[in-house]
Design a protein around this motif. Structure first.
Motif, mmCIF file in Angstrom:
data_model
loop_
_atom_site.group_PDB
_atom_site.id
_atom_site.type_symbol
_atom_site.label_atom_id
_atom_site.label_comp_id
_atom_site.label_asym_id
_atom_site.label_seq_id
_atom_site.Cartn_x
_atom_site.Cartn_y
_atom_site.Cartn_z
ATOM 1 N N SER A 121 14.018 -17.192 19.290
ATOM 2 C CA SER A 121 13.446 -18.111 19.823
ATOM 3 C C SER A 121 12.241 -18.408 19.561
ATOM 4 O O SER A 121 11.332 -17.945 18.248
ATOM 5 C CB SER A 121 12.483 -16.671 21.308
ATOM 6 O OG SER A 121 12.256 -15.392 20.160
ATOM 7 N N GLY A 122 11.194 -19.508 20.577
ATOM 8 C CA GLY A 122 10.243 -19.464 19.450
ATOM 9 C C GLY A 122 9.112 -18.490 19.148
ATOM 10 O O GLY A 122 8.674 -18.684 18.327
ATOM 11 N N ALA A 123 9.165 -17.846 19.837
ATOM 12 C CA ALA A 123 7.829 -16.635 19.146
ATOM 13 C C ALA A 123 8.177 -15.632 18.539
ATOM 14 O O ALA A 123 7.541 -15.488 17.441
ATOM 15 C CB ALA A 123 7.575 -15.066 20.920
ATOM 16 N N GLU A 124 9.454 -15.534 18.275
ATOM 17 C CA GLU A 124 10.459 -14.857 16.988
ATOM 18 C C GLU A 124 10.230 -15.876 15.442
ATOM 19 O O GLU A 124 9.906 -15.032 14.503
ATOM 20 C CB GLU A 124 11.703 -14.868 17.220
ATOM 21 C CG GLU A 124 12.817 -13.195 16.348
ATOM 22 C CD GLU A 124 14.146 -13.725 16.354
ATOM 23 O OE1 GLU A 124 14.317 -14.234 17.706
ATOM 24 O OE2 GLU A 124 14.106 -12.654 15.539
ATOM 25 N N ALA A 256 2.592 -26.173 11.788
ATOM 26 C CA ALA A 256 3.378 -26.852 12.840
ATOM 27 C C ALA A 256 3.996 -26.102 13.838
ATOM 28 O O ALA A 256 4.891 -25.393 13.369
ATOM 29 C CB ALA A 256 3.209 -28.378 12.913
ATOM 30 N N ASP A 257 3.144 -26.029 15.127
ATOM 31 C CA ASP A 257 4.622 -25.610 16.296
ATOM 32 C C ASP A 257 5.174 -25.737 17.077
ATOM 33 O O ASP A 257 4.081 -26.900 18.028
ATOM 34 C CB ASP A 257 3.689 -24.222 17.072
ATOM 35 C CG ASP A 257 4.493 -23.259 18.578
ATOM 36 O OD1 ASP A 257 5.438 -24.008 18.740
ATOM 37 O OD2 ASP A 257 4.319 -22.788 18.957
ATOM 38 N N GLU A 258 5.831 -26.940 16.962
ATOM 39 C CA GLU A 258 6.669 -27.814 17.056
ATOM 40 C C GLU A 258 7.746 -27.656 18.640
ATOM 41 O O GLU A 258 8.936 -27.806 19.003
ATOM 42 C CB GLU A 258 7.000 -28.719 16.304
ATOM 43 C CG GLU A 258 6.288 -29.784 15.849
ATOM 44 C CD GLU A 258 6.771 -31.122 16.021
ATOM 45 O OE1 GLU A 258 7.041 -31.992 16.852
ATOM 46 O OE2 GLU A 258 5.481 -31.753 15.328
ATOM 47 N N VAL A 259 7.174 -26.304 18.850
ATOM 48 C CA VAL A 259 8.797 -25.421 19.989
ATOM 49 C C VAL A 259 8.450 -26.076 21.543
ATOM 50 O O VAL A 259 10.143 -26.682 21.579
ATOM 51 C CB VAL A 259 7.829 -23.626 20.298
ATOM 52 C CG1 VAL A 259 9.052 -23.318 21.463
ATOM 53 C CG2 VAL A 259 8.516 -22.860 19.486
ATOM 54 N N GLN A 260 7.488 -27.261 21.485
ATOM 55 C CA GLN A 260 7.727 -27.657 22.713
ATOM 56 C C GLN A 260 7.905 -28.952 22.620
ATOM 57 O O GLN A 260 8.356 -29.823 23.875
ATOM 58 C CB GLN A 260 6.692 -27.214 23.828
ATOM 59 C CG GLN A 260 6.586 -27.732 25.076
ATOM 60 C CD GLN A 260 6.356 -27.211 26.165
ATOM 61 O OE1 GLN A 260 5.743 -27.734 27.410
ATOM 62 N NE2 GLN A 260 5.647 -25.690 26.330
ATOM 63 N N SER A 261 7.368 -30.063 21.303
ATOM 64 C CA SER A 261 6.819 -31.230 21.638
ATOM 65 C C SER A 261 8.249 -31.569 20.160
ATOM 66 O O SER A 261 8.562 -32.978 20.004
ATOM 67 C CB SER A 261 5.343 -31.130 20.181
ATOM 68 O OG SER A 261 5.539 -30.648 18.943
ATOM 69 N N ALA A 285 11.921 -24.665 18.343
ATOM 70 C CA ALA A 285 12.992 -23.649 19.263
ATOM 71 C C ALA A 285 13.332 -24.603 20.512
ATOM 72 O O ALA A 285 14.005 -25.690 20.181
ATOM 73 C CB ALA A 285 12.471 -22.937 19.370
ATOM 74 N N LYS A 286 13.227 -23.939 21.664
ATOM 75 C CA LYS A 286 13.827 -24.767 22.534
ATOM 76 C C LYS A 286 14.903 -25.720 22.612
ATOM 77 O O LYS A 286 16.440 -25.616 22.639
ATOM 78 C CB LYS A 286 12.973 -25.440 23.346
ATOM 79 C CG LYS A 286 11.736 -24.678 23.770
ATOM 80 C CD LYS A 286 10.585 -24.896 24.493
ATOM 81 C CE LYS A 286 9.234 -24.068 25.475
ATOM 82 N NZ LYS A 286 9.689 -23.589 26.030
ATOM 83 N N SER A 287 14.651 -26.779 22.833
ATOM 84 C CA SER A 287 16.127 -27.954 22.830
ATOM 85 C C SER A 287 16.504 -28.313 21.543
ATOM 86 O O SER A 287 17.723 -29.162 21.509
ATOM 87 C CB SER A 287 14.942 -30.118 22.601
ATOM 88 O OG SER A 287 14.927 -30.022 23.944
HETATM 89 C C1 LIG Z 1 4.138 -24.370 21.246
HETATM 90 C C2 LIG Z 1 5.216 -23.152 21.950
HETATM 91 N N1 LIG Z 1 5.466 -22.058 21.030
HETATM 92 C C3 LIG Z 1 6.126 -20.627 20.743
HETATM 93 C C4 LIG Z 1 6.819 -20.481 22.741
HETATM 94 C C5 LIG Z 1 7.650 -19.776 22.330
HETATM 95 O O1 LIG Z 1 8.872 -19.945 22.728
HETATM 96 P P1 LIG Z 1 9.897 -18.028 23.177
HETATM 97 O O2 LIG Z 1 9.656 -18.850 25.013
HETATM 98 O O3 LIG Z 1 10.999 -19.649 22.931
HETATM 99 O O4 LIG Z 1 9.271 -17.012 22.725
HETATM 100 C C6 LIG Z 1 6.467 -21.535 23.354
HETATM 101 C C7 LIG Z 1 6.759 -21.593 24.766
HETATM 102 O O5 LIG Z 1 7.070 -22.593 25.581
HETATM 103 C C8 LIG Z 1 5.833 -23.130 23.321
HETATM 104 O O6 LIG Z 1 5.799 -24.051 24.313
#
Ligand SMILES: Cc1ncc(COP(=O)(O)O)c(C=O)c1O
Length: 453
Positions: A121-124, A256-261, A285-287
């Protein structure tokens, strides 16, 4: 005939019955943006259990950039289903994990040697980026931003900014996290204006090292290149270059947290590319998984190798089905020009939103990069008081009329668009028509007078 089909009052009877069961079985802490229970989804639409069909502007909160159930992704998962489901990469590894790492090292910004680790996951992924940065620098501190969102685990909650509903009542969080203002120009923390501000917020990092935490105690600065949950805020083009120069001058890493971008959302494969920056560690993560859970931490090889053998991992991390799906997602990006499509969708959204803004002062700001677009709603354009209730009403009107949208922002007054990039032009238009009707209905209810256009 359009894509949207609404056959019942929303929520329909089957969704309502499921909501009742849910209330007994599932904790209230898990909230839902809509009362709609899904039966199926394809490309850019969803159908609920009552047979109502919606256009999906949420894309599973940015997980469905390549579209719901894209056939190459589904086929790759099917092939993998016939071979093996799980062995645990820490016990008996498999080729798809290695291949995906190689491809992530290629597609992410920066021509230097890189390595990639996969998690669930993004958080992990953010948690692991912090571990790696600390192991590499031998320093504890992490600097995060106001309005940032990095996840819901304890460390990522420490990095996340918004108090309600994410953090309130859940402390204590891990320490050595420091917070500075983001370049949120519409609500500048210093009441300055770009460009005459000379990027005071980025340059302020030097001051933070003097007044808040010594740079030699800081492992990394972590930032979203475009704020996600924080309201789709796009910093000025030179913000990250100034910030990263200060980081590197002090031996501080930039994450850089590009989980959403990431993954084409902003019209570049990764939003960092828009600013011409090469993060030391990039979190995605995500997509990436095209709908399956997988996340990646990609970084300079020498940084990624800092934790010793066994210091990184997780039972399901980088599971074979998700690796297969992610490889298919990267193939789709190679074959199809989804980046150009993201830009087209973004320009079209901006054009429509500018017309709405001329008519209704409730639209305070319109912003975004590529296909990551949003409007920020305010009670009046001069005072910029967040229109939180009105925003909720707009999203309610939308789902009642066949459009799934989600909100964002520290004041929950932003409507964001994360539509699958495969949405057809007519579907995009149909969705925007619903959003326009929603704004009109809410403004009329509030007695907001529309300006003649
Ligand atoms: C920028 C960003 N970082 C981290 C996360 C956390 O991702 P996850 O919900 O997969 O743990 C999110 C989730 O929306 C996010 O938008």
């Amino acid at each position: 005939m359009g894509t949207i089909q609404i056959r019942t009052a929303i929520p329909g009877p089957k969704s309502k019955a499921l909501a009742e069961r849910r209330n007994t079985a599932v904790p209230r802490g898990l909230s839902h943006g809509t009362p709609i229970y899904v039966a199926k989804a394809e490309d850019a639409w969803l159908e609920d259990v009552d047979g109502n069909r919606y256009i999906d502007f949420a894309g599973g909160i940015g997980c469905i950039n390549v579209g719901h159930r894209r056939q190459p992704v589904v086929s790759a998962i099917r092939d993998q289903l016939d071979r093996f489901l799980h062995t645990c990469v820490q016990v008996t590894p498999y080729e798809s994990y290695v291949r995906l790492a190689e491809r992530m090292n290629e597609v992410t910004p920066g021509k230097f040697p890189k390595k990639t680790l996969f998690v669930n996951s993004g958080a992990e992924a953010v948690e692991n980026a912090v571990k790696i940065a600390r192991a590499h620098t031998g320093r504890p501190g992490i600097i995060a931003f106001e309005d940032a969102f990095h996840g819901r685990t304890m460390m990522t909650l420490a990095l996340t900014s918004k108090t309600h509903p994410y953090k309130a009542g859940l402390a204590p969080f891990p320490g050595d996290v420091y917070r500075i203002p983001y370049a949120y120009c519409y609500r500048c923390s210093y009441s300055l204006k770009y460009p005459s501000c000379d990027l005071y917020c980025a340059r302020h990092l030097e001051d933070t090292f003097k007044r808040v935490v010594a740079s030699e105690d800081v492992a990394a600065v972590i930032a979203e290149p475009v704020l996600g949950e924080g309201g789709f805020v796009v910093p000025p083009p030179d913000f990250f270059r100034v910030l990263i120069d200060i980081c590197h001058k002090h031996g501080v890493l930039f994450i850089a947290d590009e989980v959403q971008s990431g993954f084409g959302r902003t019209g570049a494969m990764f939003a960092s590319e828009h600013y011409g920056v090469e993060p030391d560690i990039l979190v995605t993560a995500k997509s990436l998984g095209g709908g399956l859970p997988i996340a990646a931490i990609t970084g300079r090889a020498e940084i990624m190798d800092a934790p010793g053998p066994g210091g990184l991992g997780g039972t399901f991390a980088g599971n074979p089905l998700s690796c297969a799906a992610a490889l298919a997602v990267l193939d789709i990006f190679e074959r199809e020009d989804l980046l150009a499509r993201a830009n087209e969708l973004g320009s079209h959204f901006q054009k429509r939103a500018r017309e709405w803004q001329k008519r209704w002062p409730i639209i305070g700001d319109i912003r975004g990069l590529g296909g990551m677009q949003a409007i920020e709603l305010v009670k009046s354009s001069d005072k910029r008081e967040p229109a939180t209730d009105e925003t909720k009403q707009v999203t309610e009107y939308c789902y009642e009329h066949g459009l799934i949208t989600i909100t964002a922002g520290s004041y929950s007054n932003v409507i964001r668009v994360l539509v699958p990039l495969v949405v057809a032009n007519e579907q995009m238009e149909e969705g925007l028509d619903v959003l326009e009707a929603a704004l009109q209905a809410v403004c009329e209810k509030k007695g907001v007078v529309a300006q003649p256009v």
